[in-house]
Enzyme design. Structure first.
Site, PDB file in Angstrom:
ATOM      1  N   SER A  21      63.050  88.725  28.721  1.00 42.62           N
ATOM      2  CA  SER A  21      63.174  88.731  27.259  1.00 42.62           C
ATOM      3  C   SER A  21      64.434  89.474  26.819  1.00 42.62           C
ATOM      4  CB  SER A  21      61.929  89.369  26.626  1.00 42.62           C
ATOM      5  OG  SER A  21      61.670  90.631  27.202  1.00 42.62           O
ATOM      6  N   ASN A 108      52.980  97.885  27.307  1.00 42.46           N
ATOM      7  CA  ASN A 108      52.171  97.201  26.292  1.00 42.46           C
ATOM      8  C   ASN A 108      52.108  97.979  24.982  1.00 42.46           C
ATOM      9  OD1 ASN A 108      51.796  95.425  28.337  1.00 42.46           O
ATOM     10  ND2 ASN A 108      49.626  95.909  28.695  1.00 42.46           N
ATOM     11  N   THR A 153      57.350  69.291 -17.279  1.00 43.84           N
ATOM     12  CA  THR A 153      56.211  69.125 -16.380  1.00 43.84           C
ATOM     13  C   THR A 153      56.363  67.713 -15.833  1.00 43.84           C
ATOM     14  OG1 THR A 153      54.759  68.243 -18.100  1.00 43.84           O
ATOM     15  CG2 THR A 153      54.697  70.620 -17.779  1.00 43.84           C
ATOM     16  N   HIS A 154      56.012  67.507 -14.601  1.00 46.41           N
ATOM     17  CA  HIS A 154      56.234  66.219 -13.930  1.00 46.41           C
ATOM     18  C   HIS A 154      57.706  65.820 -13.973  1.00 46.41           C
ATOM     19  CE1 HIS A 154      51.812  65.675 -14.314  1.00 46.41           C
ATOM     20  NE2 HIS A 154      52.015  66.218 -15.504  1.00 46.41           N
ATOM     21  N   SER A 275      83.894  67.378  -0.989  1.00 40.06           N
ATOM     22  CA  SER A 275      83.644  66.319  -0.020  1.00 40.06           C
ATOM     23  C   SER A 275      84.977  65.927   0.596  1.00 40.06           C
ATOM     24  CB  SER A 275      83.011  65.122  -0.723  1.00 40.06           C
ATOM     25  OG  SER A 275      83.302  63.946  -0.008  1.00 40.06           O
ATOM     26  N   LYS A 281      83.667  65.626  -5.968  1.00 35.43           N
ATOM     27  CA  LYS A 281      82.385  66.260  -5.669  1.00 35.43           C
ATOM     28  C   LYS A 281      82.444  67.769  -5.492  1.00 35.43           C
ATOM     29  CE  LYS A 281      79.129  64.347  -3.574  1.00 35.43           C
ATOM     30  NZ  LYS A 281      78.238  63.692  -2.614  1.00 35.43           N
ATOM     31  N   ASN A 283      79.593  69.997  -3.898  1.00 38.79           N
ATOM     32  CA  ASN A 283      78.243  69.948  -3.344  1.00 38.79           C
ATOM     33  C   ASN A 283      77.592  71.332  -3.297  1.00 38.79           C
ATOM     34  OD1 ASN A 283      78.542  67.184  -2.858  1.00 38.79           O
ATOM     35  ND2 ASN A 283      79.526  67.580  -0.885  1.00 38.79           N
ATOM     36  N   GLU A 288      71.263  73.910  -0.904  1.00 43.29           N
ATOM     37  CA  GLU A 288      70.623  72.919  -0.029  1.00 43.29           C
ATOM     38  C   GLU A 288      70.186  73.546   1.290  1.00 43.29           C
ATOM     39  OE1 GLU A 288      72.666  68.768  -0.224  1.00 43.29           O
ATOM     40  OE2 GLU A 288      74.156  70.274  -0.724  1.00 43.29           O
ATOM     41  N   TYR A 315      46.534  92.702  26.071  1.00 42.94           N
ATOM     42  CA  TYR A 315      47.886  92.132  26.103  1.00 42.94           C
ATOM     43  C   TYR A 315      47.943  90.904  27.005  1.00 42.94           C
ATOM     44  CZ  TYR A 315      52.855  91.511  26.822  1.00 42.94           C
ATOM     45  OH  TYR A 315      54.118  90.961  26.891  1.00 42.94           O
ATOM     46  N   GLN A 320      55.058  87.846  24.246  1.00 39.78           N
ATOM     47  CA  GLN A 320      56.502  88.046  24.271  1.00 39.78           C
ATOM     48  C   GLN A 320      57.207  87.016  23.379  1.00 39.78           C
ATOM     49  OE1 GLN A 320      58.403  89.363  27.979  1.00 39.78           O
ATOM     50  NE2 GLN A 320      59.528  87.438  27.957  1.00 39.78           N
ATOM     51  N   LYS A 323      58.916  87.468  19.422  1.00 42.53           N
ATOM     52  CA  LYS A 323      60.152  88.102  18.939  1.00 42.53           C
ATOM     53  C   LYS A 323      61.189  87.179  18.331  1.00 42.53           C
ATOM     54  CE  LYS A 323      59.282  91.572  22.260  1.00 42.53           C
ATOM     55  NZ  LYS A 323      58.041  90.799  22.530  1.00 42.53           N
TER      56      LYS A 323
END
Ligand code: ARG
Length: 455
Positions: A21, A108, A153-154, A275, A281, A283, A288, A315, A320, A323
Site C-alpha cells: 500500500s 491494525n 419548477t420543472h 473551442s 464559444k 465553454n 462541467e 481486521y 486496505q 485509502k
C-alpha cells in the site's frame, strides 16, 4: 502473510506489489510518526520502555519525518506499507531499540489511528473550503440584491424570485454539508490505539494520555470494533458525495444560465475555455467537470460500502482498500470547492437578459389568482379563472398587463383597476414570510449568512 513483520513468506514480485500500500499510504507519514511519538512517550511514562530509549526513538522519528519532507526517504515496496517503511528506517538508524516502539501496538490499531488523524485534519479543511464558497455566493447575492429573475419548477417559469434568494438556497445546502462534516468529526474523534491487533494489549498502557497527546477527546470502548471500524471513512465519503451533489446542481445551473439561450450570466474567462474550431464559444468546463467528478465521488462511497459489506470481525486486509477512494474523495471535493469559490466571484449577471426572459408576464399568473383570493374567491376557483385568462391572453398574443379592463371582467367581475398594480416587484415583495423571497426576508437571510460564515 507470516510473522510479525507482516512480509510475504516467500517473495513473489507480483504478489508483493499486489499487497503493498506504500504507493498511496505514504500520504499518512506525518500521522504515522505523530502517533508513534505519542505511543513512545506513553510507553516510557508507564515504564514499559526506558526513558532514554523513548528519547532516541522520538528523536529519530523526527529526523525521518524531515527526510520524507525533503524527498530524501527511499520508500520500498517490499516493506509494504508506511508503518513498515518507517520502522525499518528507524532500525537502520538506531538498531534494536527501534523494535521496542511496536510494544503494545499492532499495525491494525496503528492504521486505524493514522486514518482517524488524517480524516480529522481534512474535515476542518473541508469545512473551511465550504465556508469560502459560501462567502463567494453571499458576495454575488449581495452585489445583485435587487435583481428579480424567473424562478423555475420543472424548468418552466413558475414565479418571480430574487436572484439573491436563489443563490442563498445553495448557501443553505452548503450549511448542511458543514453540519454533516462536523457530525462526522465527532465520531472520528475517538482514539483506537491501545486496541492491539484485536483484543487489547497485555501491558499497563495509558490510553487517556495518548488521547490527550494526539488531541482525541475520547478513547474507543471495544478493541474489536476499534480496529475494524471504518464508519468514519464512509461518513466522510457520504458527506462528500452529498456536497458534490450540491456542487453539481449549482454547476448545472451555471452551465444553463451561461448558455446563449439563457444568457443570464457570464462566467469569467479564467474558468471557461474556448473551442479549437468554433471561435464564438466559451465553454463552462470547470462547472462541467465538477458535475462530472460528482460521479467519481459517488463511486468511492459505493466502493467503500461494498468493501466493508459482510466483513467478519476484526481486521481484514480488504480494509486496505479504504485509502485510495478516501484520498481521492478528499482531493476531488477540495479542489472542486476551491475552483467554485473562485469561479463564483467572476460571475457577471446580465440583468437585461434576465428581464427579457420575463417580458411575457405569464409568470405573474399565481399573483393574479392570489389577487382574486384577496377579493374573496376560493383559491381553487381563482386558479381556474386565471388558467382561462392565461389561455385567452396567450391566444391573443398579449401579456397580462396588455389586457383591457373589459377583457379581465369577462373572466371575473372581481377584477378591478388595481390588477395593473401586480408587477414582478409586487409579486416578490408579497412573499414576505420566513424563508420567502421578499427583499425584507432576503435581507435577513443575507445577514444570517454572513453571521454563519464568521462563526
Ligand atoms: N497496510 C495495512 C492497511 O492499510 C495496515 C494494516 C495491516 N495489518 C496487517 N495485519 N496486515 O490496512
Amino acid at each position: 502473510m507470516k510473522g510479525s513483520s507482516g512480509k510475504l513468506s516467500r517473495a513473489d514480485k507480483q504478489a508483493q506489489n499486489y499487497v503493498a500500500s506504500i504507493p498511496f499510504d505514504r500520504r499518512l507519514y506525518r500521522q504515522d510518526i505523530e502517533g508513534s511519538i505519542a505511543h513512545a512517550r506513553m510507553l516510557a511514562k508507564q515504564g514499559i520502555i526506558a526513558k532514554s530509549e523513548a528519547e532516541t526513538i522520538i528523536k529519530r522519528l523526527t529526523s525521518i519525518r524531515k527526510e520524507i519532507e525533503r524527498g530524501k526517504f527511499q520508500f520500498k515496496t517490499e516493506l509494504e506499507d508506511i508503518h513498515m517503511n518507517i520502522e525499518a528506517r528507524l532500525f537502520e538508524k538506531i538498531g534494536d531499540v527501534a523494535g521496542k516502539l511496536h510494544t503494545a501496538r499492532s499495525r491494525n490499531d496503528q492504521i486505524a489511528l493514522d486514518l482517524r488523524l488524517l480524516v480529522k485534519e481534512e474535515i476542518s479543511k473541508t469545512i473551511d473550503k465550504i465556508k469560502a464558497l459560501q462567502a463567494s455566493l453571499v458576495e454575488l447575492a449581495k452585489a445583485n440584491k435587487d435583481v428579480i429573475m424567473p424562478g423555475y419548477t420543472h424548468l418552466q417559469q413558475a414565479q418571480p424570485i430574487l436572484l439573491a434568494h436563489h443563490l442563498l438556497a445553495y448557501f443553505d445546502m452548503f450549511q448542511r454539508d458543514k453540519e454533516r462534516f462536523h457530525d462526522c468529526l465527532g465520531r472520528t474523534d475517538v482514539l483506537p490505539l491501545g486496541s492491539g491487533a484485536l483484543a487489547g494489549v497485555p501491558y499497563p498502557i495509558d490510553r487517556e494520555f495518548v488521547a490527550r497527546q494526539l488531541g482525541f477527546s475520547k478513547v474507543s470502548t471495544n478493541s474489536l470494533d476499534a480496529v475494524s471500524d471504518r464508519d468514519f471513512v464512509i461518513e466522510y465519503e457520504a458527506a462528500a458525495a452529498i456536497a458534490m451533489m450540491h456542487l453539481s446542481r449549482l454547476a448545472e445551473e451555471l452551465i444553463l444560465w451561461s448558455s446563449s439561450e439563457f444568457g443570464f450570466i457570464e462566467i469569467g474567462e479564467a474558468f471557461t475555455t474556448g473551442s479549437s474550431i468554433m471561435p464564438q464559444k466559451k465553454n463552462p468546463d470547470v462547472a462541467e467537470l465538477a458535475r462530472g467528478k460528482t460521479g467519481r465521488v459517488y463511486g468511492h462511497l459505493m466502493g467503500i460500502l461494498t468493501t466493508m459489506k459482510s466483513l467478519p470481525l476484526a481486521y481484514n486486509r480488504d480494509m486496505q482498500e479504504d485509502k485510495e477512494g478516501l484520498f481521492d474523495t478528499v482531493d476531488t471535493l477540495h479542489t472542486s470547492l476551491e475552483v467554485f469559490a473562485g469561479m463564483v466571484k467572476t460571475i457577471k449577471v446580465n440583468t437585461e437578459r434576465i428581464a427579457q426572459a420575463m417580458k411575457t408576464d405569464y409568470i405573474l399568473a399565481t399573483d393574479l389568482a392570489d389577487y382574486l383570493v384577496n377579493k374573496g374567491l376560493p383559491f381553487r376557483k381563482a386558479h381556474g379563472v386565471v388558467a382561462k385568462l392565461s389561455e385567452y391572453a396567450m391566444s391573443k398574443g398579449k401579456n397580462f398587463h396588455e389586457l383591457g379592463r373589459k377583457e379581465y371582467r369577462k373572466f371575473s367581475p372581481l377584477f378591478g383597476g388595481d390588477v395593473y398594480k401586480i408587477t414582478l416587484e409586487s409579486s416578490v415583495a408579497a412573499r414576505n414570510v420566513a424563508g420567502g423571497t421578499s427583499p425584507q426576508q432576503v435581507g435577513k437571510a443575507l445577514k444570517r449568512a454572513k453571521r454563519l460564515i464568521k462563526g
